[in-house]
Write an enzyme that holds these catalytic residues in place. Structure first.
Site, PDB file in Angstrom:
ATOM      1  N   GLU A  67      -7.243   4.651   7.443  1.00 45.87           N
ATOM      2  CA  GLU A  67      -7.047   6.088   7.163  1.00 45.87           C
ATOM      3  C   GLU A  67      -8.262   6.664   6.417  1.00 45.87           C
ATOM      4  O   GLU A  67      -8.585   7.832   6.568  1.00 45.87           O
ATOM      5  CB  GLU A  67      -5.745   6.286   6.371  1.00 45.87           C
ATOM      6  N   ASN A 101       0.874  -1.174   0.000  1.00 46.13           N
ATOM      7  CA  ASN A 101       0.000   0.000   0.000  1.00 46.13           C
ATOM      8  C   ASN A 101       0.911   1.224   0.000  1.00 46.13           C
ATOM      9  O   ASN A 101       1.482   1.570   1.030  1.00 46.13           O
ATOM     10  CB  ASN A 101      -0.901  -0.031   1.250  1.00 46.13           C
ATOM     11  N   GLU A 130      -5.866  -4.874  10.261  1.00 52.57           N
ATOM     12  CA  GLU A 130      -4.829  -3.882  10.539  1.00 52.57           C
ATOM     13  C   GLU A 130      -5.168  -3.134  11.827  1.00 52.57           C
ATOM     14  O   GLU A 130      -5.986  -2.209  11.819  1.00 52.57           O
ATOM     15  CB  GLU A 130      -4.742  -2.873   9.390  1.00 52.57           C
ATOM     16  N   HIS A 188      -9.752   1.166   4.332  1.00 54.17           N
ATOM     17  CA  HIS A 188      -8.509   1.318   5.101  1.00 54.17           C
ATOM     18  C   HIS A 188      -8.773   2.249   6.281  1.00 54.17           C
ATOM     19  O   HIS A 188      -9.568   3.181   6.180  1.00 54.17           O
ATOM     20  CB  HIS A 188      -7.411   1.888   4.189  1.00 54.17           C
ATOM     21  N   LYS A 196       0.155   4.227  -0.235  1.00 49.99           N
ATOM     22  CA  LYS A 196      -0.467   5.439   0.331  1.00 49.99           C
ATOM     23  C   LYS A 196      -0.177   6.623  -0.595  1.00 49.99           C
ATOM     24  O   LYS A 196      -0.072   6.427  -1.799  1.00 49.99           O
ATOM     25  CB  LYS A 196       0.014   5.683   1.767  1.00 49.99           C
ATOM     26  N   GLY A 201       2.093   2.236  10.704  1.00 51.75           N
ATOM     27  CA  GLY A 201       3.055   3.325  10.573  1.00 51.75           C
ATOM     28  C   GLY A 201       3.736   3.717  11.877  1.00 51.75           C
ATOM     29  O   GLY A 201       4.410   4.731  11.959  1.00 51.75           O
ATOM     30  N   SER A 207       2.981  -2.167  10.308  1.00 56.49           N
ATOM     31  CA  SER A 207       4.422  -2.241  10.549  1.00 56.49           C
ATOM     32  C   SER A 207       5.028  -3.609  10.220  1.00 56.49           C
ATOM     33  O   SER A 207       5.923  -4.088  10.922  1.00 56.49           O
ATOM     34  CB  SER A 207       4.754  -1.822  11.988  1.00 56.49           C
TER      35      SER A 207
HETATM   36  P1  PGA Z   1       2.538   0.255   7.592  1.00 63.14           P
HETATM   37  O1  PGA Z   1       1.101   0.504   6.926  1.00 63.14           O
HETATM   38  O2  PGA Z   1       3.068  -1.032   7.059  1.00 63.14           O
HETATM   39  O3  PGA Z   1       3.361   1.442   7.178  1.00 63.14           O
HETATM   40  O4  PGA Z   1       2.314   0.195   9.079  1.00 63.14           O
HETATM   41  C1  PGA Z   1       0.214  -0.566   6.685  1.00 63.14           C
HETATM   42  C2  PGA Z   1      -1.055  -0.031   6.053  1.00 63.14           C
HETATM   43  O5  PGA Z   1      -1.536   1.036   6.443  1.00 63.14           O
HETATM   44  O6  PGA Z   1      -1.629  -0.684   5.158  1.00 63.14           O
END
Ligand code: PGA
Length: 244
Positions: free
Chosen positions: A95, A9, A164, A93, A11, A170, A208
């Site tokens: 976010e 992803n 997640e 997601h 982003k 993140g 992460s």
């Molecule tokens: P990350 O993000 O691996 O940077 O923690 C995962 C995601 O939001 O899909």
């Protein structure tokens, strides 16, 4: 799930030049044990298609509108995304849920729109830190999952689910393999009565994921792969995760 799946992803990261190098590396990926895909920003779908067509790596979007077409300025529909050869789109997601106020009902509508356009929706679920600390992980994830199960009916067999935990995204703070497995088992059980074959629905862990923790996570019985944010922007790291 026989092979497992690792999805990047990106982003809101990338530019044409950096993407060219990253996609070029991924293109070289051997057709290995795990399927791979990258979900890129909308403007780069054509670039991903051109770079990855004929390779072992699939591509997709990070969101789609719940509407097919019309006066929805700024939105991008599932058929538009499918027009660029996408196999997948992320849906719901965290976010999107937190920054764009996406409700469970919207997430279901987007997953339906994706399926109708021939895309595989990767539906994301997960609890916040406050919810985990309040002992609500199971109820929050079950609520998010139940909405999708009820909304998609028998097409639930065609989705990918990604767990997640919001507190692990993140932050560098990964769920332990046991913590992740506990929620994945709950999701698998929740799918049980609704699916023809719940074991065949890929359940990805995200938050992460790195090359050095992927192996232990993917060794868990109900973790079929990963949804990878930050670490998917580095080709070597992402390929190492896919090989873990
Ligand atoms: P990350 O993000 O691996 O940077 O923690 C995962 C995601 O939001 O899909």
């Amino acid at each position: 799930m026989a092979r497992g799946l690792v999805v990047g992803n990106w982003k809101m990261h990338g530019d044409r030049r950096a993407n060219e190098a990253l996609l070029g590396h991924l293109r070289q990926a051997p057709d290995g044990a795990r399927q791979m895909a990258v979900c890129v920003p909308f403007p780069y779908l054509a670039q991903a298609q051109a770079a990855l067509e004929g390779s072992a790596v699939d591509w997709g979007a990070q969101d789609v509108s719940e509407h097919v077409q019309g006066a929805y300025t700024g939105e991008v529909s599932a058929p538009m995304v499918a027009d660029f050869g996408c196999r997948y789109t992320l849906v719901g997601h965290s976010e999107r849920r937190s920054l764009h106020a996406e409700t469970d009902a919207m997430v279901v509508a987007k997953a339906q729109a994706a399926l109708a356009a021939g895309l595989v929706p990767i539906v994301c679920v997960g609890e916040t830190l406050a919810e985990r600390e309040a002992g609500q992980t199971g109820s929050v994830v079950s609520r998010q999952l139940d909405a999708v199960v009820a909304g998609l009916g028998e097409r639930i067999d065609e989705v990918v689910l990604a767990y997640e935990p919001v507190w692990a995204i993140g932050t560098g703070r990964t769920a332990s393999p046991e913590q992740a497995q506990a929620v994945h088992a709950l999701i698998r059980k929740g799918l049980g009565s609704a699916c023809k074959d719940a074991a065949a629905v890929p359940l990805l862990y995200g938050g992460s994921v790195k090359a050095d923790n992927a192996k232990a996570l993917f060794a868990m019985p109900d973790i079929d792969g990963g949804l990878v944010g930050g670490a998917s922007l580095k080709a070597a790291e992402f390929l190492a995760i896919a090989a873990a």
